[in-house]
Design a protein around this motif. Sequence first.
Motif, PDB file in Angstrom:
ATOM      1  N   PRO A 193      34.948  31.733  56.726  1.00  0.00           N
ATOM      2  CA  PRO A 193      35.317  32.874  57.606  1.00  0.00           C
ATOM      3  C   PRO A 193      35.772  34.129  56.661  1.00  0.00           C
ATOM      4  N   MET A 194      35.737  33.704  55.382  1.00  0.00           N
ATOM      5  CA  MET A 194      36.414  34.781  54.440  1.00  0.00           C
ATOM      6  C   MET A 194      35.451  35.605  53.851  1.00  0.00           C
ATOM      7  N   LEU A 195      34.223  35.259  53.540  1.00  0.00           N
ATOM      8  CA  LEU A 195      33.190  36.103  53.127  1.00  0.00           C
ATOM      9  C   LEU A 195      31.583  35.991  53.890  1.00  0.00           C
ATOM     10  N   ASP A 196      31.144  37.113  53.981  1.00  0.00           N
ATOM     11  CA  ASP A 196      29.816  37.161  54.412  1.00  0.00           C
ATOM     12  C   ASP A 196      28.822  36.392  53.627  1.00  0.00           C
ATOM     13  N   ALA A 197      27.599  35.834  54.211  1.00  0.00           N
ATOM     14  CA  ALA A 197      26.571  35.251  53.171  1.00  0.00           C
ATOM     15  C   ALA A 197      26.202  35.997  51.942  1.00  0.00           C
ATOM     16  N   ASP A 198      26.282  37.260  52.030  1.00  0.00           N
ATOM     17  CA  ASP A 198      25.693  37.948  50.825  1.00  0.00           C
ATOM     18  C   ASP A 198      26.554  37.967  49.572  1.00  0.00           C
ATOM     19  N   THR A 199      27.829  38.276  50.053  1.00  0.00           N
ATOM     20  CA  THR A 199      29.172  38.435  49.214  1.00  0.00           C
ATOM     21  C   THR A 199      29.138  37.123  48.733  1.00  0.00           C
ATOM     22  N   ALA A 200      28.845  36.119  49.616  1.00  0.00           N
ATOM     23  CA  ALA A 200      29.377  34.651  49.012  1.00  0.00           C
ATOM     24  C   ALA A 200      28.466  34.097  47.954  1.00  0.00           C
ATOM     25  N   LYS A 201      26.865  34.603  48.100  1.00  0.00           N
ATOM     26  CA  LYS A 201      25.913  34.210  47.039  1.00  0.00           C
ATOM     27  C   LYS A 201      26.279  35.158  45.772  1.00  0.00           C
ATOM     28  N   ALA A 202      26.504  36.159  46.139  1.00  0.00           N
ATOM     29  CA  ALA A 202      26.820  37.212  44.794  1.00  0.00           C
ATOM     30  C   ALA A 202      28.099  36.657  43.972  1.00  0.00           C
ATOM     31  N   LEU A 203      29.109  36.214  44.711  1.00  0.00           N
ATOM     32  CA  LEU A 203      30.122  35.654  44.106  1.00  0.00           C
ATOM     33  C   LEU A 203      29.824  34.174  43.517  1.00  0.00           C
ATOM     34  N   SER A 204      29.184  33.422  43.960  1.00  0.00           N
ATOM     35  CA  SER A 204      28.682  32.027  43.496  1.00  0.00           C
ATOM     36  C   SER A 204      28.251  32.288  42.279  1.00  0.00           C
ATOM     37  N   ALA A 205      27.072  33.200  42.272  1.00  0.00           N
ATOM     38  CA  ALA A 205      26.590  33.488  41.104  1.00  0.00           C
ATOM     39  C   ALA A 205      27.380  33.931  39.783  1.00  0.00           C
ATOM     40  N   MET A 206      28.336  34.744  40.162  1.00  0.00           N
ATOM     41  CA  MET A 206      29.154  35.363  38.996  1.00  0.00           C
ATOM     42  C   MET A 206      30.055  34.033  38.764  1.00  0.00           C
ATOM     43  N   VAL A 207      30.512  33.275  39.446  1.00  0.00           N
ATOM     44  CA  VAL A 207      31.394  32.147  39.177  1.00  0.00           C
ATOM     45  C   VAL A 207      30.523  31.184  38.227  1.00  0.00           C
ATOM     46  N   ALA A 208      29.352  30.816  38.572  1.00  0.00           N
ATOM     47  CA  ALA A 208      28.417  30.124  37.717  1.00  0.00           C
ATOM     48  C   ALA A 208      28.187  30.568  36.427  1.00  0.00           C
ATOM     49  N   LYS A 209      28.165  31.779  36.168  1.00  0.00           N
ATOM     50  CA  LYS A 209      28.125  32.561  34.808  1.00  0.00           C
ATOM     51  C   LYS A 209      29.406  32.411  33.995  1.00  0.00           C
ATOM     52  N   GLY A 210      30.419  32.082  34.634  1.00  0.00           N
ATOM     53  CA  GLY A 210      31.757  32.078  33.816  1.00  0.00           C
ATOM     54  C   GLY A 210      32.428  33.681  33.780  1.00  0.00           C
ATOM     55  N   ALA A 211      32.136  34.356  34.853  1.00  0.00           N
ATOM     56  CA  ALA A 211      32.575  35.628  35.063  1.00  0.00           C
ATOM     57  C   ALA A 211      34.047  35.976  35.449  1.00  0.00           C
ATOM     58  N   MET A 212      34.528  34.864  36.049  1.00  0.00           N
ATOM     59  CA  MET A 212      35.931  35.160  36.624  1.00  0.00           C
ATOM     60  C   MET A 212      36.801  34.985  35.513  1.00  0.00           C
ATOM     61  N   PRO A 213      37.897  35.519  35.703  1.00  0.00           N
ATOM     62  CA  PRO A 213      38.980  35.423  34.592  1.00  0.00           C
ATOM     63  C   PRO A 213      39.589  33.915  34.375  1.00  0.00           C
ATOM     64  N   PRO A 214      39.765  33.556  33.150  1.00  0.00           N
ATOM     65  CA  PRO A 214      40.121  32.044  33.036  1.00  0.00           C
ATOM     66  C   PRO A 214      41.589  31.755  33.533  1.00  0.00           C
ATOM     67  N   LEU A 215      41.810  30.559  33.923  1.00  0.00           N
ATOM     68  CA  LEU A 215      43.129  30.067  34.269  1.00  0.00           C
ATOM     69  C   LEU A 215      43.603  29.274  33.071  1.00  0.00           C
ATOM     70  N   VAL A 216      44.824  29.088  33.038  1.00  0.00           N
ATOM     71  CA  VAL A 216      45.596  28.383  31.932  1.00  0.00           C
ATOM     72  C   VAL A 216      46.172  26.973  32.272  1.00  0.00           C
ATOM     73  N   LEU A 217      45.721  26.090  31.519  1.00  0.00           N
ATOM     74  CA  LEU A 217      46.486  24.784  31.729  1.00  0.00           C
ATOM     75  C   LEU A 217      47.373  24.576  30.452  1.00  0.00           C
ATOM     76  N   GLY A 218      48.805  24.493  30.426  1.00  0.00           N
ATOM     77  CA  GLY A 218      49.738  24.311  29.341  1.00  0.00           C
ATOM     78  C   GLY A 218      49.530  22.906  29.177  1.00  0.00           C
ATOM     79  N   VAL A 219      49.700  22.528  27.927  1.00  0.00           N
ATOM     80  CA  VAL A 219      49.801  21.072  27.428  1.00  0.00           C
ATOM     81  C   VAL A 219      50.729  21.097  26.258  1.00  0.00           C
ATOM     82  N   ASP A 220      51.105  19.656  26.048  1.00  0.00           N
ATOM     83  CA  ASP A 220      52.195  19.677  24.883  1.00  0.00           C
ATOM     84  C   ASP A 220      51.463  19.541  23.575  1.00  0.00           C
ATOM     85  N   ASN A 221      50.238  19.226  23.495  1.00  0.00           N
ATOM     86  CA  ASN A 221      49.627  18.884  22.335  1.00  0.00           C
ATOM     87  C   ASN A 221      47.793  19.340  22.559  1.00  0.00           C
ATOM     88  N   CYS A 222      47.492  20.302  22.306  1.00  0.00           N
ATOM     89  CA  CYS A 222      46.113  20.767  22.686  1.00  0.00           C
ATOM     90  C   CYS A 222      45.113  19.918  22.169  1.00  0.00           C
TER      91      CYS A 222
END
Length: 135
Positions: free
Chosen positions: A62-91
């Motif tokens: 219920p959050m997005l219409d079908a066209d927006t969902a398709k466009a957003l899915s394509a952007m996510v698949a291309k890595g176009a979204m900002p990265p998240l950060v996972l903090g670790v004590d030894n990378c």
Amino acid sequence: MSQGVQVSGLYVRDQDEALSFYVDKLGFRVHTDVRNGDFRWLTVQHPEQPSFQLGLFRPGPPMLDADTAKALSAMVAKGAMPPLVLGVDNCRAAYERMRGLGVEFTQEPVERYGSVDAGFRDPSGNGWKLIEERR
């Protein structure tokens, strides 16, 4: 009055695939998994951050219409979204452990800015930075 962020969401192409990745490879645990028709509210938590949930959501109603969902899915698949950060004590150690579990890294550990960081993606294409917390 107190307030704080409890849930932040990611769009994923397949919730079961994402759940397996976040639980089996990153060590998160399921917090909530409920369905309402075709909509599934799925959240996971890192065991060291019990007050915060990461939502794993499929783009669509219920959050997005079908066209927006398709466009957003394509952007996510291309890595176009900002990265998240996972903090670790030894990378470097986390990189080796996660790589051994099949995590797709886009950047090997690099020293910079007084720390060490690496980059990886989840199966949907969401980018993450693995950052060694400064001591």
